[in-house]
Scaffold this motif. Sequence first.
Motif, PDB file in Angstrom:
ATOM      1  N   ALA A 183      26.129  46.266 -68.250  1.00 36.37           N
ATOM      2  CA  ALA A 183      25.156  45.619 -69.133  1.00 36.37           C
ATOM      3  C   ALA A 183      23.883  45.245 -68.385  1.00 36.37           C
ATOM      4  O   ALA A 183      22.793  45.239 -68.949  1.00 36.37           O
ATOM      5  N   LEU A 184      24.047  44.922 -67.102  1.00 38.78           N
ATOM      6  CA  LEU A 184      22.872  44.571 -66.290  1.00 38.78           C
ATOM      7  C   LEU A 184      22.160  45.816 -65.759  1.00 38.78           C
ATOM      8  O   LEU A 184      21.063  45.717 -65.209  1.00 38.78           O
ATOM      9  N   GLU A 185      22.834  46.953 -65.906  1.00 35.73           N
ATOM     10  CA  GLU A 185      22.317  48.216 -65.379  1.00 35.73           C
ATOM     11  C   GLU A 185      22.089  48.138 -63.871  1.00 35.73           C
ATOM     12  O   GLU A 185      21.039  48.523 -63.344  1.00 35.73           O
ATOM     13  N   VAL A 186      23.123  47.589 -63.200  1.00 33.76           N
ATOM     14  CA  VAL A 186      23.102  47.539 -61.728  1.00 33.76           C
ATOM     15  C   VAL A 186      24.461  48.026 -61.236  1.00 33.76           C
ATOM     16  O   VAL A 186      25.401  48.197 -62.020  1.00 33.76           O
ATOM     17  N   THR A 187      24.557  48.231 -59.946  1.00 40.31           N
ATOM     18  CA  THR A 187      25.858  48.613 -59.405  1.00 40.31           C
ATOM     19  C   THR A 187      26.762  47.377 -59.342  1.00 40.31           C
ATOM     20  O   THR A 187      26.266  46.249 -59.183  1.00 40.31           O
ATOM     21  N   PRO A 188      28.072  47.592 -59.457  1.00 39.80           N
ATOM     22  CA  PRO A 188      28.993  46.450 -59.442  1.00 39.80           C
ATOM     23  C   PRO A 188      28.856  45.596 -58.180  1.00 39.80           C
ATOM     24  O   PRO A 188      29.115  44.394 -58.217  1.00 39.80           O
ATOM     25  N   GLY A 189      28.446  46.195 -57.099  1.00 39.41           N
ATOM     26  CA  GLY A 189      28.321  45.451 -55.853  1.00 39.41           C
ATOM     27  C   GLY A 189      27.297  44.325 -55.912  1.00 39.41           C
ATOM     28  O   GLY A 189      27.311  43.421 -55.079  1.00 39.41           O
ATOM     29  N   ARG A 190      26.423  44.390 -56.882  1.00 36.26           N
ATOM     30  CA  ARG A 190      25.415  43.320 -56.983  1.00 36.26           C
ATOM     31  C   ARG A 190      25.847  42.190 -57.909  1.00 36.26           C
ATOM     32  O   ARG A 190      25.111  41.237 -58.116  1.00 36.26           O
ATOM     33  N   VAL A 191      27.045  42.324 -58.442  1.00 37.98           N
ATOM     34  CA  VAL A 191      27.527  41.307 -59.383  1.00 37.98           C
ATOM     35  C   VAL A 191      28.662  40.513 -58.751  1.00 37.98           C
ATOM     36  O   VAL A 191      29.643  41.098 -58.281  1.00 37.98           O
ATOM     37  N   ARG A 192      28.506  39.201 -58.719  1.00 35.76           N
ATOM     38  CA  ARG A 192      29.605  38.339 -58.272  1.00 35.76           C
ATOM     39  C   ARG A 192      30.205  37.703 -59.517  1.00 35.76           C
ATOM     40  O   ARG A 192      29.493  37.014 -60.261  1.00 35.76           O
ATOM     41  N   LEU A 193      31.452  37.974 -59.759  1.00 38.10           N
ATOM     42  CA  LEU A 193      32.091  37.468 -60.969  1.00 38.10           C
ATOM     43  C   LEU A 193      33.026  36.321 -60.612  1.00 38.10           C
ATOM     44  O   LEU A 193      33.925  36.493 -59.798  1.00 38.10           O
ATOM     45  N   LEU A 194      32.817  35.172 -61.216  1.00 39.58           N
ATOM     46  CA  LEU A 194      33.673  34.010 -60.967  1.00 39.58           C
ATOM     47  C   LEU A 194      34.495  33.728 -62.222  1.00 39.58           C
ATOM     48  O   LEU A 194      33.945  33.694 -63.325  1.00 39.58           O
ATOM     49  N   ILE A 195      35.774  33.533 -62.026  1.00 42.91           N
ATOM     50  CA  ILE A 195      36.667  33.321 -63.171  1.00 42.91           C
ATOM     51  C   ILE A 195      37.583  32.136 -62.906  1.00 42.91           C
ATOM     52  O   ILE A 195      37.532  31.515 -61.848  1.00 42.91           O
ATOM     53  N   ALA A 196      38.409  31.844 -63.905  1.00 43.33           N
ATOM     54  CA  ALA A 196      39.572  30.963 -63.737  1.00 43.33           C
ATOM     55  C   ALA A 196      39.211  29.528 -63.384  1.00 43.33           C
ATOM     56  O   ALA A 196      39.913  28.873 -62.626  1.00 43.33           O
ATOM     57  N   ASP A 197      38.117  29.048 -63.933  1.00 44.96           N
ATOM     58  CA  ASP A 197      37.685  27.669 -63.702  1.00 44.96           C
ATOM     59  C   ASP A 197      37.312  27.102 -65.064  1.00 44.96           C
ATOM     60  O   ASP A 197      36.433  27.650 -65.749  1.00 44.96           O
ATOM     61  N   SER A 198      37.980  26.019 -65.459  1.00 41.37           N
ATOM     62  CA  SER A 198      37.738  25.475 -66.800  1.00 41.37           C
ATOM     63  C   SER A 198      36.297  25.013 -66.970  1.00 41.37           C
ATOM     64  O   SER A 198      35.808  24.929 -68.094  1.00 41.37           O
ATOM     65  N   ASP A 199      35.622  24.722 -65.864  1.00 40.32           N
ATOM     66  CA  ASP A 199      34.233  24.284 -65.959  1.00 40.32           C
ATOM     67  C   ASP A 199      33.299  25.397 -66.449  1.00 40.32           C
ATOM     68  O   ASP A 199      32.146  25.126 -66.784  1.00 40.32           O
ATOM     69  N   PHE A 200      33.791  26.627 -66.482  1.00 42.52           N
ATOM     70  CA  PHE A 200      32.929  27.723 -66.933  1.00 42.52           C
ATOM     71  C   PHE A 200      32.830  27.800 -68.450  1.00 42.52           C
ATOM     72  O   PHE A 200      32.118  28.641 -68.972  1.00 42.52           O
ATOM     73  N   GLY A 201      33.553  26.955 -69.151  1.00 43.79           N
ATOM     74  CA  GLY A 201      33.402  26.899 -70.606  1.00 43.79           C
ATOM     75  C   GLY A 201      34.533  27.573 -71.348  1.00 43.79           C
ATOM     76  O   GLY A 201      35.456  28.132 -70.759  1.00 43.79           O
ATOM     77  N   ALA A 202      34.429  27.505 -72.663  1.00 46.61           N
ATOM     78  CA  ALA A 202      35.507  27.963 -73.526  1.00 46.61           C
ATOM     79  C   ALA A 202      35.712  29.461 -73.396  1.00 46.61           C
ATOM     80  O   ALA A 202      34.748  30.226 -73.335  1.00 46.61           O
ATOM     81  N   ALA A 203      36.947  29.848 -73.340  1.00 46.20           N
ATOM     82  CA  ALA A 203      37.289  31.273 -73.327  1.00 46.20           C
ATOM     83  C   ALA A 203      38.744  31.421 -73.715  1.00 46.20           C
ATOM     84  O   ALA A 203      39.573  30.558 -73.409  1.00 46.20           O
ATOM     85  N   TRP A 204      39.041  32.489 -74.391  1.00 49.65           N
ATOM     86  CA  TRP A 204      40.410  32.817 -74.789  1.00 49.65           C
ATOM     87  C   TRP A 204      41.253  33.061 -73.541  1.00 49.65           C
ATOM     88  O   TRP A 204      40.742  33.307 -72.450  1.00 49.65           O
ATOM     89  N   VAL A 205      42.569  32.998 -73.731  1.00 49.40           N
ATOM     90  CA  VAL A 205      43.487  33.179 -72.617  1.00 49.40           C
ATOM     91  C   VAL A 205      43.772  34.660 -72.394  1.00 49.40           C
ATOM     92  O   VAL A 205      43.426  35.502 -73.215  1.00 49.40           O
ATOM     93  N   ALA A 206      44.403  34.943 -71.271  1.00 47.69           N
ATOM     94  CA  ALA A 206      44.883  36.305 -71.006  1.00 47.69           C
ATOM     95  C   ALA A 206      46.156  36.493 -71.801  1.00 47.69           C
ATOM     96  O   ALA A 206      47.248  36.251 -71.328  1.00 47.69           O
ATOM     97  N   GLY A 207      45.992  36.890 -73.046  1.00 51.68           N
ATOM     98  CA  GLY A 207      47.162  37.019 -73.898  1.00 51.68           C
ATOM     99  C   GLY A 207      46.844  37.817 -75.132  1.00 51.68           C
ATOM    100  O   GLY A 207      45.686  37.962 -75.527  1.00 51.68           O
ATOM    101  N   GLY A 208      47.881  38.348 -75.737  1.00 56.88           N
ATOM    102  CA  GLY A 208      47.728  39.104 -76.972  1.00 56.88           C
ATOM    103  C   GLY A 208      46.914  40.373 -76.803  1.00 56.88           C
ATOM    104  O   GLY A 208      46.343  40.880 -77.763  1.00 56.88           O
TER     105      GLY A 208
END
Lengths: 185, 714, 332
Positions: B487-512
Motif C-alpha cells: 500500500a505504501l509502494e515501498v519494499t517491505p524492508g522499509r516497513v517496521r510493523l509493531l503488533i501485539a500491544d493493546s495500546d495500539f488500539g482496537a483490533a479483532w483477535v487472531a481467530g475465525g
Amino acid sequence: MTAPTSSVITLHINGEPHTLTVDHRTTLLDALRERLGLTGTKKGCDHGQCGACTVLLDGRRALACLQLAVATEGRAVTTVEGVADGDRLHPVQQAFLELDGYQCGYCTPGQICSALAVLEEHAAGWPSAVTADLRPEAGPPALTDDEIRERMSGNLCRCAAYPAIVRAVARAAQERPGESGTVAA
Amino acid sequence: MTTATTPPRPATGAVGTSHIRLEGRDKVTGAARYAADFPADGLAHGWIVVSTVARGRIRSVADTPVLAMPGVLAVLHHGNAPRLKEDFSGTFGPDATTQILQHDRVPHAGWPVALVVAETPEQAREAAESLTVTYATEPHDVDFRPGHPAAYTPEARPVRPAAAEKGDVEAELAASDVVVDARYTTAEEHHNPMEPHAALAHWDGGRLDVVDTTQGAHATAQDLARLFGLDPAAVRLRSEHVGGGFGCKAQVRAHLVLAVMAATLLARPVRVALTRAQTFTLIGHRSATAQRVRLGAGADGRLRALEHTALSATSTVQEFVETSAAYGRSLYDARGHRTVDSVVPLDIPTPTYMRAPGEAPGSFALECALDELAERCGIDPIVLRGRNEPAVGPVSGLPFAGRRLLDCFAEGARRFGWDGRDPRPGVRRDGRWLVGTGTAAATFFAGAFPATASATAHPDGTFTVRIAAADIGTGARTALTQLAAEALEVTPGRVRLLIADSDFGAAWVAGGSMGTRSWGWAVTLAARDLRERLALGGGVPADGLTVRSDTTQAVGALAARERHSYGAQFAEVAVDPGTGEIRVRRMLGVFAAGRIVNPLTARSQLTGGMIWGLSMALHEEAVRDTASGTLVNADLAGYHIAAHADVPAVEADWLDDPDPEDPVGIKGIGEIGAVGSAAAIANAVWHATGVRHRNLPIRPDRVLTAERDRAGHR
Amino acid sequence: MREFHYRRPARVSDALALLGTDPGARPLAGGTNLVDLMKTGVERPALLVDLRDLPLDRIEATPDGGLRIGATATNSDLAAHPDVRRRYPALAQAVLAGASGQVRIMATVGGNLLQRTRCGYFTAPATTTACNKRAPGSGCAAIAGEHRNHAVLGATEHCVAVHPSDMAVALTAFDATVTYETADGTGELPLAGLYRPVGGTPHLETALPTGALITGVVLPPAPVAAASRYRKVRERASYAFAIGSLAAALDVRDGTVRDVRLAFGAVASHPWRARRAERALTGGPADATAFAAAADAELAAARPLPHNGHKLPLLRTLAVAVLTELAQEAAR
C-alpha cells in the motif's frame, strides 16, 4: 538430619561456567529459564512428553524438564542460544528459517537441538525403529524422510509444521561436510 | 476515512511472493520471548490449585500451614480473593468462567480453588501441592451421550442460529430414491498449544502492565479491565510471541485473572503459568459430538433432503455450542433442509472455540455421509458434489462471492491422480496393508471484524505501522508487513510493523480465520492514506507523519454475500486389518481462499490445518472417567496429537480466488485446512477396508473390533 | 514436588549404604520416570541417590557368548551396540520402539526394568480416583473405568495395569538375568522372576530385597536370538506406549521349529513370556497354522475386560505375522 535440600553447583552452558545455588527440586529447564535468563529452551509439558525443552548434554540430546539441575554438574549443556556461531546461523537453523520449519516457534528450539543430535546420531551409525537392517555391517541407513520422521518424533509440533521440519532436517543433512550418501526420498 | 475499493496495485511485489518470517531468526535462535520468558525484578510465582472433585462446594481451605512454608507469600481463595464484576461480559459475550475464586461452587474437576504465591516456582509448587482443600461433594454427571434428557436446542443466538430449516425434510426423504441415515461421533479434543498459558502482571506507575499469551492483546486488555472494574486506559497488555492459540487464547483465563489479583495484593510482579495438566481444564476444549445425518437423493445423487443434527456438551458454568450442524448451510442445497445444533450441560469444563469450531466435526459427519451417498448411488464422490452445486446460498438465498469448490476438486483430482480410481472398497493390497483413497469438500466462512491501525512516515524514508494484531504462528506479522509495503509502494524492508500491544488500539483477535483479513484491511487503509498524503508533498516532520485507520465503516458497508473459502481434500491411507494400524500415506488439499499474501507461510498454515484433520481422525481423544469426572489422559503421553512419524508428505496449493467486490480480497486460511480433512481420511479408510468408521478417532482397537464384527457376520 | 536431599556417590558400596539407611531414598538414574512421578506426586523421595558416577554403564560380551549390560547403560547405547544389533536384534528393535530419542538417551537399562505403569489412574496428579498401586487398599478404578490398554493376562481384581517397557519384553524372551547388590552382597534373579505376580498387592512390584540396587542384566548366549524381531503396535506411529507387542525368535531347520522364543508386551503387569506357545511350536511345523494355534494356546488363559478384547486378535496377528516372516527369512 538437616542435610541441605539445595546445593552449590557449577553448570557449563554454551561453553560458559555458571556457579549457583540450586534447590534440588529445580530442573535444568527451570535453572536455565529462571536463574540464568536462558529462556530459549521452552517448557511445553514439563513431563518429558513433548520435546520442547530438548537441549544437548555432553553433545547428546536430553529433556531439560526431566534433568535435575543438581545432577547436571560437570556436564556440558548446549542450548538453542549456543547453536549459532556468533551471528552466523547453524545450517540447521538456516534451513528451518528458509524452509519455514515452524509456525508459532515455541517447539522450534527443541526441534533444532533435536535435529542437531539426529544428524550426529545418524553419522555415528545409530539405527532407528524404521531402520530395516540393524546389522552394524550394513552401515548407517540412508537418512530418508521416514528415518528423519521417526528420529524427530520426540518433538511434538502442534502447529504441525512437520513436513517443513523434515525438509529442513533433510537439507541440513545434505549440507553436512562430506555428505554424499543421503537420500531425500 | 476512505473506503477505497480500487484494486490493490502491486507496486513492490511484496504481496503474493514468499517471504521468510520476520521474526524467524529470533525463533531459531531462542531469542523470541513468549509470555513466561519475561523476567521481572522481584518476580513472585503463582501456582494454581484446582479442585479434585467434579461437583460440590468448598468446605475449607487450610491456608495457615501453607502460609508458614518457606517462601510462601500468599494463598488466595474464594474467602479472601478480590471481587470481580459478577456480570462480566467480554469480547465473546458473557463469560462466567472468569469468576475465579469468587464463590465456593465447584462446577467441574480441575476448577481453580486457590492460588499459592511464593518466591520461587519450586516453593510455590510444593506449597500448592500441600494445600488441603475439603469439599462437600455432590453427585456429578459427566456422561455425554445422545438422548441425554437435559439436552436442548439454544434459542436466540446472534451468530449461527442453532436451527435452520426450509422445506419438508420428511416428505423429501420419503420421495427419495436413496436414503443415507448415519450417526457419527467425534471425541473431546484439546487445543494443546505447545506454549501453556502464562501471564506476568505488575502495576507500573498506576497502570497495570501485563504480558500474556493471547490471540488479541486489545480484546484481552479490554476484557481484563471490565472484569476488574478498571479504567480501560489503565491496562496495557502485550503478547509479542504466542506459542500457538487455536482458539484457546482469545479469552481471559484463570492464569491471567490470578496473576492480576496477586500482583495487585502483593504489589509486586507475579507470574502464573499453567501446567500442561491444568490446560486440560482451564482453557476450554472442543466438545465431543454425537451427530446424525440423513440424506435423501434421486438415483442420480441430486439431494432432495439434507438433515444434520448434532449434540455437543457444555458446562454448567457457561453455555458454549459446537455448531457442527451449521456446516452444510452454505455448502449443499436440498428442498428439504434442516440443520440443528443441540447441547447438554454437564459437570465438565466449559468448551470453547477450537480451530474450525463446528466445521471440523460437522464436516466429518456430512462429508462422510456424502461419501456414503456416492457409494449407494454408484457415483464418484466428486461427481456427486458436481451434481449438488447450488446457485445461491441454500439457506440464505444470497449470491456467492466466488465459489470455486468444483475447480478445487478438478485441480485436486488431477494432481492426486483420482481419475480412474477403482471405487470398490477393500480390494487393494500392499503387503499387510489395505490401501484406499478418499476425498471431501471443505468450506469456511470469510468474515471480517473492524480494526484500527496507524501508519507513520519517518524522515529517513522508513515507516512504522502499528496494529494490535497477534502472530500466533500464522505469519501475520510478515503478511501485514507485505500488505503495508504494497500500500505504501515501498519494499517491505522499509516497513517496521509493531503488533501485539493493546495500546495500539482496537483490533479483532487472531481467530475465525479473520485475523489477517481484518487487520490487513486496516493496515492497507492506513498505509494507503499515508501514501496519498505524502504524495501531496510537504515533507515529513521530524517526529514523523502519522495517520490512523478504522475499518468499522468499511466492514459495515460490505455487501451481504455468501462469502467463504473452499477446498477439496484428498487422502491416501493404508490400514492393517490384523493390527488395526492406520498410516496416512499422503494428503493433498487444493483451496480457493482469496488472495494469498505470503505463499511460504500460507502453505505451512494450510498443511498444518490438514494435519489437524489427520490428528482428529486418528489420534485425538480426551477420555473422561465417569466415576470421578476427571480425564484419565490429561497429558501429552496420554492425549495423542500427531507426531512426526504420523505425518506423511502433505501438500497444499491454491487457485486464484479474486473477489472484485471485496476491498481486501483476503479470506483467511487458518481453519479451512482443518475442514474436511478428517472426512477424507475416514472415507479413505472405508475405501481401503470396506468398513465405515463413523466414530473418531479411528483407533487400532476400533479397526480390530470392526474386523472381528465383520468376521462374526460372515 | 517435595524437598529432598541429593547425593552422588562414586562407589556402589556408598550408594548401597545411602539406599539402605533411608527408607525414603530412591536411586536416580536417567530420571525419565522418577522425576516425572515426583512432579505428579506419585513418588515423594526424601533422598535421591544419583547413580551417574557409578561404574555400571558398560556393555560387554561374556566369555560364554552372552552379554553383560550395566544397569546404567543407556537405552540408546544398548540399541546402538554392535553385539546387540548382531546377536539380539529384537532387543535393539524393542529399545528403539520405546519412547523418543531424547528419552532413550537419558533412560537406563535398570530404570527401564523398574519403571512404573502408565495407567492413567496411577499417574494422574492430585486425583481422587482409586489405585491400589498408588494407594494400597483404595481399589482399582480402571476395572470399571477406562482400561482399553490394560492387561488381558495375569491381572487380578486388585490391579489391571500393564508394564510399559518394550526392552523388558525382548529381555524376557532371551532369558535375561538381573544382577543386584545389597549391603549384604550380590544376588541375581531371572528377569521373569523380578516381577511379582499382581495378587492382592499390586504396589509390591518386584522381588528385589529392600535396599537392593540393580547392577546389570546378563543375557545368556542364545543362537536363536540372531533371528529375532520385535513388533509393536501403538496409537501413534512413534512416541507412544504399546497396545500390544511381541518379541519373537525362531530357529527353523527343514521346516521344523528347533527353537522358538515368544514374549508379549502390554498385556500384563510384566512382560509375558509365552511358554505355552513355545512348547506348542517346538518340534512342529513352522507354518501359519501352527503359529496361530500356538498363539491361541497362549491366549486361552486371557481374561479380557469389556474394552480391551481387541488385544487378543492383535497379539495373534503379531505372532503369526512375525513368526511367518522369520520362517521365510530362515528359508532363504
